[in-house]
Design a protein around this motif. Structure first.
Motif, PDB file in Angstrom:
ATOM      1  N   GLN A   1       0.838  -1.187   0.013  1.00  0.00           N
ATOM      2  CA  GLN A   1       0.105  -0.105   0.082  1.00  0.00           C
ATOM      3  C   GLN A   1       1.043   1.296   0.171  1.00  0.00           C
ATOM      4  N   ARG A   2       2.061   1.375   0.660  1.00  0.00           N
ATOM      5  CA  ARG A   2       2.792   2.463   0.790  1.00  0.00           C
ATOM      6  C   ARG A   2       3.390   2.639  -0.457  1.00  0.00           C
ATOM      7  N   LEU A   3       3.867   1.605  -1.369  1.00  0.00           N
ATOM      8  CA  LEU A   3       4.470   1.602  -2.596  1.00  0.00           C
ATOM      9  C   LEU A   3       3.639   2.328  -3.431  1.00  0.00           C
ATOM     10  N   LEU A   4       2.161   1.663  -3.616  1.00  0.00           N
ATOM     11  CA  LEU A   4       1.442   2.476  -4.471  1.00  0.00           C
ATOM     12  C   LEU A   4       1.044   4.044  -4.057  1.00  0.00           C
ATOM     13  N   GLU A   5       1.303   4.183  -2.840  1.00  0.00           N
ATOM     14  CA  GLU A   5       0.921   5.755  -2.478  1.00  0.00           C
ATOM     15  C   GLU A   5       2.224   6.332  -2.914  1.00  0.00           C
ATOM     16  N   ARG A   6       3.508   5.701  -3.025  1.00  0.00           N
ATOM     17  CA  ARG A   6       4.572   6.677  -3.417  1.00  0.00           C
ATOM     18  C   ARG A   6       4.651   6.511  -4.971  1.00  0.00           C
ATOM     19  N   TYR A   7       3.931   5.538  -5.497  1.00  0.00           N
ATOM     20  CA  TYR A   7       4.027   5.483  -7.108  1.00  0.00           C
ATOM     21  C   TYR A   7       2.999   6.598  -7.416  1.00  0.00           C
ATOM     22  N   GLU A   8       1.820   6.872  -6.638  1.00  0.00           N
ATOM     23  CA  GLU A   8       0.862   8.052  -7.087  1.00  0.00           C
ATOM     24  C   GLU A   8       1.543   9.326  -6.948  1.00  0.00           C
ATOM     25  N   LYS A   9       2.408   9.447  -5.967  1.00  0.00           N
ATOM     26  CA  LYS A   9       3.075  10.738  -5.607  1.00  0.00           C
ATOM     27  C   LYS A   9       3.993  11.151  -7.082  1.00  0.00           C
ATOM     28  N   ALA A  10       4.778  10.069  -7.273  1.00  0.00           N
ATOM     29  CA  ALA A  10       5.446  10.125  -8.436  1.00  0.00           C
ATOM     30  C   ALA A  10       4.988  10.589  -9.727  1.00  0.00           C
TER      31      ALA A  10
END
Length: 122
Positions: A106-115
């Motif tokens: 979930q944290r990786l997906l959030e980081r992807y969205e920010k990028a």
């Protein structure tokens, strides 16, 4: 009469978890699927697309409401649990460990969205 030599086939399932290259080719031939091996890189080295792939996998597998068994009756990890090893994660022995992998996803997906937002603004 001569016997034909048995053709040795490559195993499709990796005993340490996931599919082998032969297994991915087999799925491509049978279903037209374009499977890729799991992302094993550290988060700092991942591209946004790799973050999305690994995050989606983690949430899809270990974020389910009802998890598949992680151990067989004799205590060995199931193929479901071994999938984590194919993605560079420790094999979960408990449900809590599996949920931790899902939280990381979930944290990786959030980081992807920010990028992704950062890239679209530039």
């Amino acid at each position: 009469m001569k016997k034909k030599a048995a053709r040795k086939r490559s195993p499709t399932k990796d005993p340490r978890g996931g599919l082998t290259a032969a297994g991915r080719r087999s799925f491509a031939k049978k279903d037209g699927a374009h499977l890729k091996p799991g992302v094993k890189k550290p988060v700092s080295e991942m591209t946004p697309q790799e973050m999305r792939r690994k995050g989606s996998w983690a949430v899809r597998f270990y974020g389910r409401e009802k998890l598949s068994p992680l151990k067989t009756k004799d205590g060995r990890p199931t193929r479901f649990a071994l999938t984590a090893a194919a993605w560079g994660e420790p094999v979960p022995k408990t449900e809590a460990a599996a949920r931790n992998i899902a939280a990381k996803g979930q944290r990786l997906l959030e980081r992807y969205e920010k990028a992704k937002k950062k890239r679209s603004k530039a």
